[in-house]
Design an enzyme around this catalytic site. Structure first.
Site, short mmCIF file in Angstrom:
data_model
loop_
_atom_site.label_atom_id
_atom_site.label_comp_id
_atom_site.label_asym_id
_atom_site.label_seq_id
_atom_site.Cartn_x
_atom_site.Cartn_y
_atom_site.Cartn_z
N GLU A 11 -1.84 -3.44 11.99
CA GLU A 11 -0.73 -2.51 13.61
C GLU A 11 -1.32 -2.62 15.26
O GLU A 11 -2.83 -2.84 15.29
CB GLU A 11 -0.48 -1.07 13.38
CG GLU A 11 0.36 -0.86 14.16
CD GLU A 11 0.68 1.27 13.42
OE1 GLU A 11 0.10 1.93 13.37
OE2 GLU A 11 1.65 1.45 13.92
N ARG A 37 4.07 0.34 2.39
CA ARG A 37 4.02 -0.72 3.43
C ARG A 37 4.49 -2.05 2.39
O ARG A 37 3.13 -1.47 1.58
CB ARG A 37 3.43 -0.55 4.40
CG ARG A 37 3.82 -1.74 5.46
CD ARG A 37 3.35 -1.12 6.85
NE ARG A 37 1.56 -1.58 6.96
CZ ARG A 37 1.58 -3.41 7.24
NH1 ARG A 37 2.46 -3.96 7.73
NH2 ARG A 37 0.12 -3.88 7.28
N ARG A 80 1.14 -1.26 -0.22
CA ARG A 80 0.18 0.01 0.43
C ARG A 80 1.57 1.19 0.19
O ARG A 80 2.17 1.19 0.36
CB ARG A 80 -0.98 -0.04 1.02
CG ARG A 80 -0.59 -0.19 2.23
CD ARG A 80 -0.12 0.92 2.77
NE ARG A 80 0.47 1.82 4.54
CZ ARG A 80 1.57 2.49 4.94
NH1 ARG A 80 2.01 3.73 4.29
NH2 ARG A 80 1.76 2.10 6.20
N CYS A 100 1.18 10.92 9.57
CA CYS A 100 2.15 9.87 9.97
C CYS A 100 3.84 10.46 9.66
O CYS A 100 4.12 9.92 8.44
CB CYS A 100 2.04 9.26 11.51
SG CYS A 100 2.86 7.98 11.53
N GLU A 111 -6.26 7.01 8.33
CA GLU A 111 -5.05 7.95 8.22
C GLU A 111 -4.98 9.27 7.30
O GLU A 111 -4.72 10.18 7.97
CB GLU A 111 -3.80 7.25 8.49
CG GLU A 111 -2.62 7.48 9.87
CD GLU A 111 -1.83 6.94 9.96
OE1 GLU A 111 -2.25 5.55 10.73
OE2 GLU A 111 -0.83 7.05 10.10
P1 ADP Z 1 -1.41 -0.24 6.38
O1 ADP Z 1 -0.56 -1.03 6.11
O2 ADP Z 1 -2.17 0.38 6.02
O3 ADP Z 1 -0.74 0.72 7.66
P2 ADP Z 1 -2.29 -2.18 9.31
O4 ADP Z 1 -1.03 -2.60 9.95
O5 ADP Z 1 -3.57 -1.37 10.31
O6 ADP Z 1 -2.40 -0.78 8.09
O7 ADP Z 1 -2.83 -3.21 8.18
C1 ADP Z 1 -4.09 -3.13 7.38
C2 ADP Z 1 -4.84 -4.12 7.30
O8 ADP Z 1 -4.35 -4.74 6.32
C3 ADP Z 1 -5.14 -5.58 8.13
O9 ADP Z 1 -6.21 -5.34 8.65
C4 ADP Z 1 -4.11 -5.81 7.82
O10 ADP Z 1 -4.43 -7.76 8.26
C5 ADP Z 1 -4.13 -6.42 6.19
N1 ADP Z 1 -2.57 -6.48 5.96
C6 ADP Z 1 -1.65 -6.38 5.90
N2 ADP Z 1 -0.61 -7.42 5.01
C7 ADP Z 1 -1.42 -8.19 4.97
C8 ADP Z 1 -0.46 -9.04 3.53
N3 ADP Z 1 0.39 -9.71 3.74
N4 ADP Z 1 -2.10 -9.62 3.30
C9 ADP Z 1 -3.35 -9.27 3.79
N5 ADP Z 1 -3.68 -9.19 4.24
C10 ADP Z 1 -2.57 -7.99 5.30
N1 ILO Z 2 1.04 6.66 16.31
C1 ILO Z 2 0.79 5.39 16.74
C2 ILO Z 2 1.07 4.86 15.33
C3 ILO Z 2 2.62 5.37 14.37
C4 ILO Z 2 3.10 4.57 13.75
N2 ILO Z 2 1.90 3.94 12.97
C5 ILO Z 2 1.47 4.71 11.88
C6 ILO Z 2 1.83 5.49 11.37
N3 ILO Z 2 0.26 4.19 11.68
C7 ILO Z 2 2.29 5.50 18.09
O1 ILO Z 2 3.12 6.69 17.91
O2 ILO Z 2 2.93 3.96 18.30
#
Ligand code: ADP
Ligand code: ILO
Length: 343
Positions: A301, A267, A113, A258, A212
């Site tokens: 996260e 990511r 993403r 952020c 976000e």
């Molecule tokens: P972001 O990646 O947008 O920073 P999150 O860590 O909250 O946010 O992840 C968002 C969603 O994407 C969560 O439901 C997570 O489980 C899903 N996700 C992340 N990586 C994968 C992956 N490789 N395959 C399937 N789902 C994923």
């Molecule tokens: N504000 C949260 C998350 C930081 C990093 N993650 C993001 C961008 N979603 C913290 O400082 O732990």
């Protein structure tokens, strides 16, 4: 507000870098969109267990509050915003990597993403209700013009049934609700209005609107064909860039709320099953550290791992090109799989 109180167990980047003197220097400053230091640090003050603790409210936050933000950026990305410039490369022809798991034994799915924000608006923490609705309208109208594999439908959060919403979250397609870090940053104001998700029929291309960041552009699919996921994302970003102007800075790359997301705002992750290696967490962490990878739980996260499945992704996003970040992730994942096989 006086200098904030940070409990002694606090280790956030905010509490380590915000000295009382710096607080005094910056406390009365305000961006043209009216964003202040107290707003910038609110999330980290309310949530002392933050790892970072700050959210920018607009492009100008990154210059006006640079004495606080630059050291945080330097530490997280190993990139000096005063002397370095970010370089972008999303050309899939430059990637040239093989699937690290061609037998489909370890990688459940791959997701890449990027975050984007519109140049002419403040960032989410400082976005007024009316502006958020305009952003939603502009973005959803633009998404409707995509065709081929990217063609899909926009679903406003207000129109989704509770059941569909929960299912989308459970299946890893949709953002969660009620994140306390985002809440304190003002990112959940007027929830759920103005938020939504766009996706194609196969749910391999998705866009989150007004979470976000104003856009989170996502490419994902089962298995470990990272190159295919990246190619789709690159195509989508190119198409959207023709129609929308994203906030971009020569030094800091794509601007996000952020600071950990600056630069590529990318990511690239796999969901990977490593039941044996997960019993040797020290070794697991050592491999990830060597490749600058981050480990998250199965629901993203701040979530836990389940059944030996982890979310492994690039940690740095600034001062590295998109192609390099994906390569780095793929190389680390390859080593994790080798270690799992060996055990
Ligand atoms: P972001 O990646 O947008 O920073 P999150 O860590 O909250 O946010 O992840 C968002 C969603 O994407 C969560 O439901 C997570 O489980 C899903 N996700 C992340 N990586 C994968 C992956 N490789 N395959 C399937 N789902 C994923
Ligand atoms: N504000 C949260 C998350 C930081 C990093 N993650 C993001 C961008 N979603 C913290 O400082 O732990």
């Amino acid at each position: 507000m006086p200098y904030p109180h940070f409990p002694k167990e606090c280790t956030s980047a905010l509490c380590r870098h915000l000295t009382p003197e710096l607080y005094e220097e910056l406390r009365d400053k305000k961006t043209r969109y009216g964003y202040t230091l107290d707003q910038l640090i609110r999330s980290g003050v309310d949530n002392p267990d933050s790892s970072i603790g700050v959210y920018a409210g607009d492009e100008e936050s990154y210059t006006l509050f640079a004495p606080l933000l630059d050291p945080i950026i330097r530490e997280y990305h190993r990139f000096d915003p005063r002397t370095q410039r970010h370089v972008s490369d999303m050309d899939p022809d430059h990637l040239q990597i093989d699937n690290p798991d061609p037998e489909n034994a370890y990688i459940l799915s791959t997701r890449i993403r990027v975050g984007r924000n519109l140049h002419c608006f403040p960032l989410g923490p400082n976005l007024a209700r009316r502006e958020r609705l305009i952003v939603e309208c502009m973005v959803s109208d633009t998404l409707r013009t995509l065709d081929g594999e990217l063609a899909g439908r926009y679903y406003p959060l207000t129109g989704l049934s509770e059941e569909d919403r929960k299912q989308l979250i459970e299946d890893h397609f949709l953002f969660k609700e009620g994140d306390r870090f985002l809440e304190s940053a003002g990112l959940n104001r007027d929830w759920p209005e103005g938020r939504g998700i766009y996706h194609n029929d196969d749910k391999t291309f998705l866009v989150w609107v007004n979470e976000e960041d104003q856009l989170r552009i996502i490419s994902m699919q089962p298995g470990g064909d990272i190159a295919q996921v990246f190619t789709r994302l690159s195509h989508a970003v190119t198409e959207l860039q023709k129609r929308l102007t994203f906030a971009f800075d020569e030094r800091l790359g794509y601007l996000t709320s952020c600071p950990t997301n600056l630069g590529t705002a990318m990511r690239a992750s796999v969901h990977i099953r490593l039941p044996k290696l997960s019993k040797e967490m020290e070794r697991f962490h050592a491999i990830c550290d060597r490749h600058e990878l981050q480990i998250r739980g199965i629901h993203g996260e701040h979530s836990e791992s389940e059944e030996g499945i982890f979310d492994v992704s690039n940690r740095r996003r600034l001062g590295i090109t998109e192609v390099e970040a994906v390569r780095q992730m793929a190389a680390g994942v390859r080593e994790l799989i080798e270690a799992e096989k060996e055990i």
